[in-house]
Write a protein that holds these residues in place. Structure first.
Motif, short mmCIF file in Angstrom:
data_model
loop_
_atom_site.label_atom_id
_atom_site.label_comp_id
_atom_site.label_asym_id
_atom_site.label_seq_id
_atom_site.Cartn_x
_atom_site.Cartn_y
_atom_site.Cartn_z
N GLY A 147 11.00 17.70 -3.12
CA GLY A 147 11.17 16.81 -2.24
C GLY A 147 11.26 17.17 -0.96
N VAL A 148 10.82 16.34 0.05
CA VAL A 148 10.53 16.72 1.27
C VAL A 148 11.90 17.17 2.09
N LEU A 149 12.81 16.59 1.88
CA LEU A 149 14.20 16.76 2.39
C LEU A 149 14.71 18.42 1.86
N ALA A 150 14.41 18.61 0.86
CA ALA A 150 15.00 19.99 0.50
C ALA A 150 13.77 21.05 0.69
N SER A 151 12.73 20.69 1.39
CA SER A 151 11.65 21.78 1.58
C SER A 151 11.85 22.58 2.77
N LYS A 152 11.68 24.02 2.35
CA LYS A 152 11.94 25.20 3.30
C LYS A 152 10.53 25.17 4.03
N VAL A 153 9.31 24.82 3.66
CA VAL A 153 8.12 24.87 4.41
C VAL A 153 8.40 23.78 5.59
N VAL A 154 8.86 22.52 5.12
CA VAL A 154 8.78 21.58 6.31
C VAL A 154 9.89 21.79 7.25
N ALA A 155 10.94 22.46 7.05
CA ALA A 155 11.95 22.84 7.86
C ALA A 155 11.44 23.85 8.70
N ALA A 156 10.92 25.02 8.04
CA ALA A 156 10.18 25.94 9.12
C ALA A 156 8.98 25.44 10.08
N LEU A 157 8.23 24.54 9.50
CA LEU A 157 7.18 24.07 10.36
C LEU A 157 7.98 22.94 11.50
N GLY A 158 9.12 22.32 11.24
CA GLY A 158 9.70 21.51 12.16
C GLY A 158 10.09 22.24 13.39
N LEU A 160 9.25 25.39 14.28
CA LEU A 160 7.97 26.04 14.98
C LEU A 160 7.36 25.05 15.79
N LEU A 161 7.27 23.77 15.38
CA LEU A 161 6.45 22.84 16.00
C LEU A 161 7.01 21.55 16.76
N GLY A 162 8.25 21.47 16.17
CA GLY A 162 8.81 20.33 16.90
C GLY A 162 8.18 19.24 16.95
N ASP A 163 8.26 18.42 17.95
CA ASP A 163 7.71 16.90 18.02
C ASP A 163 5.96 17.27 18.23
N GLY A 164 5.41 18.21 18.26
CA GLY A 164 4.00 18.59 18.32
C GLY A 164 3.30 18.30 16.87
N VAL A 165 3.98 17.82 16.13
CA VAL A 165 3.38 17.60 14.67
C VAL A 165 4.09 16.13 14.21
N THR A 166 3.33 15.42 13.64
CA THR A 166 3.56 14.03 12.70
C THR A 166 3.44 14.21 11.32
N SER A 167 4.11 13.88 10.40
CA SER A 167 4.00 14.19 8.82
C SER A 167 3.72 12.68 8.34
N ARG A 168 2.74 12.77 7.43
CA ARG A 168 2.48 11.81 6.49
C ARG A 168 2.48 12.25 5.08
N ASN A 169 2.78 11.52 4.11
CA ASN A 169 2.61 11.92 2.65
C ASN A 169 1.20 11.61 2.32
N TRP A 170 0.51 12.33 1.24
CA TRP A 170 -0.77 12.37 0.86
C TRP A 170 -1.12 10.96 0.41
N ALA A 171 -0.21 10.16 0.01
CA ALA A 171 -0.52 8.69 -0.47
C ALA A 171 -0.72 8.05 0.66
N THR A 172 -0.06 7.96 1.72
CA THR A 172 -0.49 7.29 2.93
C THR A 172 -1.75 8.00 3.50
N MET A 173 -1.81 9.02 3.53
CA MET A 173 -3.30 9.68 4.19
C MET A 173 -4.37 9.03 3.24
N GLN A 174 -4.13 9.06 2.13
CA GLN A 174 -5.55 8.42 1.13
C GLN A 174 -5.52 6.96 1.64
#
Length: 187
Positions: A147-158, A160-174
Protein backbone atom coordinates in the motif's frame (compact mmCIF):
# COMPACT_ATOMS: atom_id res chain seq x y z
CA UNK A 1 -10.22 34.16 -26.94
CA UNK A 2 -10.23 30.54 -28.13
CA UNK A 3 -6.95 28.68 -28.36
CA UNK A 4 -6.26 26.86 -31.63
CA UNK A 5 -7.02 23.20 -31.14
CA UNK A 6 -3.91 21.32 -31.94
CA UNK A 7 -1.72 20.38 -28.93
CA UNK A 8 -3.29 18.16 -26.26
CA UNK A 9 -1.99 18.60 -22.73
CA UNK A 10 -2.49 16.96 -19.34
CA UNK A 11 -2.76 19.03 -16.16
CA UNK A 12 -2.14 17.42 -12.78
CA UNK A 13 -3.17 19.56 -9.80
CA UNK A 14 -1.31 18.69 -6.61
CA UNK A 15 -3.31 18.09 -3.44
CA UNK A 16 -6.75 18.86 -4.83
CA UNK A 17 -9.71 17.20 -3.04
CA UNK A 18 -7.54 15.29 -0.59
CA UNK A 19 -9.51 15.19 2.63
CA UNK A 20 -11.31 18.48 3.23
CA UNK A 21 -8.57 20.74 1.92
CA UNK A 22 -8.48 22.48 -1.44
CA UNK A 23 -11.92 21.42 -2.65
CA UNK A 24 -12.44 21.95 -6.37
CA UNK A 25 -15.41 20.51 -8.23
CA UNK A 26 -14.37 19.06 -11.56
CA UNK A 27 -17.14 21.05 -13.27
CA UNK A 28 -15.49 24.21 -11.88
CA UNK A 29 -12.07 23.04 -13.10
CA UNK A 30 -13.45 22.36 -16.59
CA UNK A 31 -15.07 25.81 -16.66
CA UNK A 32 -11.87 27.48 -15.42
CA UNK A 33 -9.85 25.83 -18.20
CA UNK A 34 -12.48 26.69 -20.80
CA UNK A 35 -12.53 30.31 -19.59
CA UNK A 36 -8.75 30.39 -20.10
CA UNK A 37 -9.43 29.47 -23.73
CA UNK A 38 -8.52 25.80 -23.63
CA UNK A 39 -10.70 23.49 -25.70
CA UNK A 40 -12.22 20.04 -25.38
CA UNK A 41 -11.59 19.98 -21.61
CA UNK A 42 -12.04 16.59 -19.97
CA UNK A 43 -11.45 15.63 -16.35
CA UNK A 44 -10.59 12.29 -14.81
CA UNK A 45 -11.87 11.36 -11.38
CA UNK A 46 -12.25 14.00 -8.68
CA UNK A 47 -8.60 14.62 -7.94
CA UNK A 48 -7.44 17.39 -10.24
CA UNK A 49 -6.66 15.68 -13.52
CA UNK A 50 -7.56 17.30 -16.82
CA UNK A 51 -6.86 16.77 -20.51
CA UNK A 52 -7.39 19.65 -22.93
CA UNK A 53 -6.48 21.24 -26.25
CA UNK A 54 -3.87 23.96 -25.71
CA UNK A 55 -3.08 25.08 -29.25
CA UNK A 56 0.46 26.46 -29.37
CA UNK A 57 0.65 27.28 -25.65
CA UNK A 58 3.70 25.65 -24.03
CA UNK A 59 3.03 23.32 -21.07
CA UNK A 60 4.95 25.56 -18.65
CA UNK A 61 2.85 28.55 -19.67
CA UNK A 62 -0.33 26.51 -19.24
CA UNK A 63 0.79 25.47 -15.74
CA UNK A 64 1.38 29.08 -14.69
CA UNK A 65 -1.92 30.26 -16.16
CA UNK A 66 -3.86 27.49 -14.42
CA UNK A 67 -2.15 28.06 -11.05
CA UNK A 68 -2.94 31.79 -11.21
CA UNK A 69 -6.55 31.22 -12.27
CA UNK A 70 -7.10 28.68 -9.48
CA UNK A 71 -6.14 31.33 -6.93
CA UNK A 72 -7.98 34.22 -8.57
CA UNK A 73 -11.18 32.43 -9.57
CA UNK A 74 -11.52 29.59 -7.05
CA UNK A 75 -9.40 30.76 -4.12
CA UNK A 76 -7.29 27.59 -4.19
CA UNK A 77 -3.51 27.58 -4.28
CA UNK A 78 -2.17 24.39 -5.86
CA UNK A 79 0.96 23.38 -7.71
CA UNK A 80 0.08 22.41 -11.30
CA UNK A 81 2.20 20.22 -13.54
CA UNK A 82 1.33 20.27 -17.23
CA UNK A 83 2.67 17.84 -19.80
CA UNK A 84 2.25 17.82 -23.56
CA UNK A 85 0.77 14.68 -25.08
CA UNK A 86 4.27 13.68 -26.27
CA UNK A 87 5.76 14.22 -22.81
CA UNK A 88 2.94 12.20 -21.25
CA UNK A 89 3.43 9.37 -23.76
CA UNK A 90 7.15 9.31 -22.93
CA UNK A 91 6.36 9.21 -19.20
CA UNK A 92 4.01 6.25 -19.75
CA UNK A 93 6.53 4.38 -21.90
CA UNK A 94 9.38 4.80 -19.41
CA UNK A 95 7.62 2.96 -16.58
CA UNK A 96 9.64 -0.25 -16.38
CA UNK A 97 7.48 -1.43 -13.45
CA UNK A 98 4.30 -1.67 -15.58
CA UNK A 99 2.18 -3.64 -15.96
CA UNK A 100 1.37 -4.15 -12.33
CA UNK A 101 -0.79 -6.80 -10.72
CA UNK A 102 -2.63 -3.99 -8.94
CA UNK A 103 -2.39 -0.62 -10.75
CA UNK A 104 -3.61 1.16 -7.58
CA UNK A 105 -0.33 0.15 -5.88
CA UNK A 106 1.89 1.38 -8.70
CA UNK A 107 2.49 5.14 -8.56
CA UNK A 108 3.81 7.57 -11.10
CA UNK A 109 5.35 10.45 -9.18
CA UNK A 110 5.42 13.20 -11.79
CA UNK A 111 8.18 15.75 -11.39
CA UNK A 112 7.30 19.41 -11.62
CA UNK A 113 10.88 20.06 -12.71
CA UNK A 114 12.37 17.26 -14.88
CA UNK A 115 15.87 18.23 -13.67
CA UNK A 116 14.88 16.72 -10.30
CA UNK A 117 15.27 13.26 -11.87
CA UNK A 118 19.02 13.62 -11.33
CA UNK A 119 18.44 13.97 -7.58
CA UNK A 120 16.81 10.53 -7.54
CA UNK A 121 19.89 8.56 -8.59
CA UNK A 122 20.97 7.70 -4.99
CA UNK A 123 17.47 6.43 -4.18
CA UNK A 124 17.33 4.29 -7.31
CA UNK A 125 20.47 2.44 -6.15
CA UNK A 126 18.98 1.36 -2.80
CA UNK A 127 17.39 -2.05 -2.28
CA UNK A 128 13.68 -1.54 -1.66
CA UNK A 129 12.32 -5.10 -1.79
CA UNK A 130 9.51 -5.98 -1.77
CA UNK A 131 8.92 -2.46 -3.08
CA UNK A 132 10.56 -1.17 -6.24
CA UNK A 133 11.66 2.18 -7.65
CA UNK A 134 12.34 3.14 -11.24
CA UNK A 135 13.25 6.60 -12.53
CA UNK A 136 12.43 8.13 -15.90
CA UNK A 137 13.08 11.59 -17.28
CA UNK A 138 9.83 13.14 -15.96
CA UNK A 139 8.73 10.75 -13.23
CA UNK A 140 9.67 8.22 -10.62
CA UNK A 141 7.68 5.01 -10.49
CA UNK A 142 7.06 3.25 -7.21
CA UNK A 143 5.67 -0.24 -6.70
CA UNK A 144 4.01 -0.36 -3.28
CA UNK A 145 2.81 -3.94 -2.67
CA UNK A 146 1.85 -3.19 0.94
CA UNK A 147 0.00 0.00 0.00
CA UNK A 148 1.00 3.58 -0.65
CA UNK A 149 0.68 4.75 2.96
CA UNK A 150 3.11 2.06 4.15
CA UNK A 151 5.61 2.67 1.34
CA UNK A 152 9.19 3.51 2.29
CA UNK A 153 9.91 4.44 -1.34
CA UNK A 154 7.09 6.99 -1.46
CA UNK A 155 8.13 8.43 1.93
CA UNK A 156 11.74 8.84 0.75
CA UNK A 157 10.63 10.50 -2.49
CA UNK A 158 8.37 12.86 -0.52
CA UNK A 159 11.20 13.90 1.78
CA UNK A 160 13.56 14.49 -1.16
CA UNK A 161 11.13 16.26 -3.51
CA UNK A 162 8.48 17.86 -1.27
CA UNK A 163 5.86 19.66 -3.31
CA UNK A 164 7.99 19.32 -6.46
CA UNK A 165 6.18 16.10 -7.26
CA UNK A 166 2.58 14.99 -7.64
CA UNK A 167 1.59 11.36 -7.68
CA UNK A 168 -1.08 9.37 -9.47
CA UNK A 169 -1.71 5.67 -9.36
CA UNK A 170 -1.21 3.75 -12.58
CA UNK A 171 -4.95 3.18 -13.08
CA UNK A 172 -5.47 6.96 -13.18
CA UNK A 173 -2.50 7.40 -15.52
CA UNK A 174 -4.03 4.84 -17.87
CA UNK A 175 -7.34 6.73 -17.84
CA UNK A 176 -5.54 9.97 -18.69
CA UNK A 177 -3.67 8.18 -21.47
CA UNK A 178 -6.97 6.87 -22.87
CA UNK A 179 -8.41 10.42 -22.94
CA UNK A 180 -5.31 11.72 -24.69
CA UNK A 181 -5.69 8.99 -27.27
CA UNK A 182 -9.30 9.62 -28.13
CA UNK A 183 -11.56 8.20 -25.43
CA UNK A 184 -14.88 9.95 -25.85
CA UNK A 185 -16.07 10.83 -22.35
CA UNK A 186 -14.84 12.28 -19.09
CA UNK A 187 -14.43 9.64 -16.42
Amino acid sequence: MAIAQNERQVALLRGINVGRAKRVAMADLRKLLADLGYGDVRTVLNSGNAVFDAGQVAPGVSATRIEEALVLKLGVAARVTVLSSAQFAELMAQNTLAPALDPARLLALVLNNPADALRLAPLSQRPWQPEALAVGTRAAYAWCPDGVLASKVVAALGVLLGDGVTSRNWATMQKLDALLNGAAASV
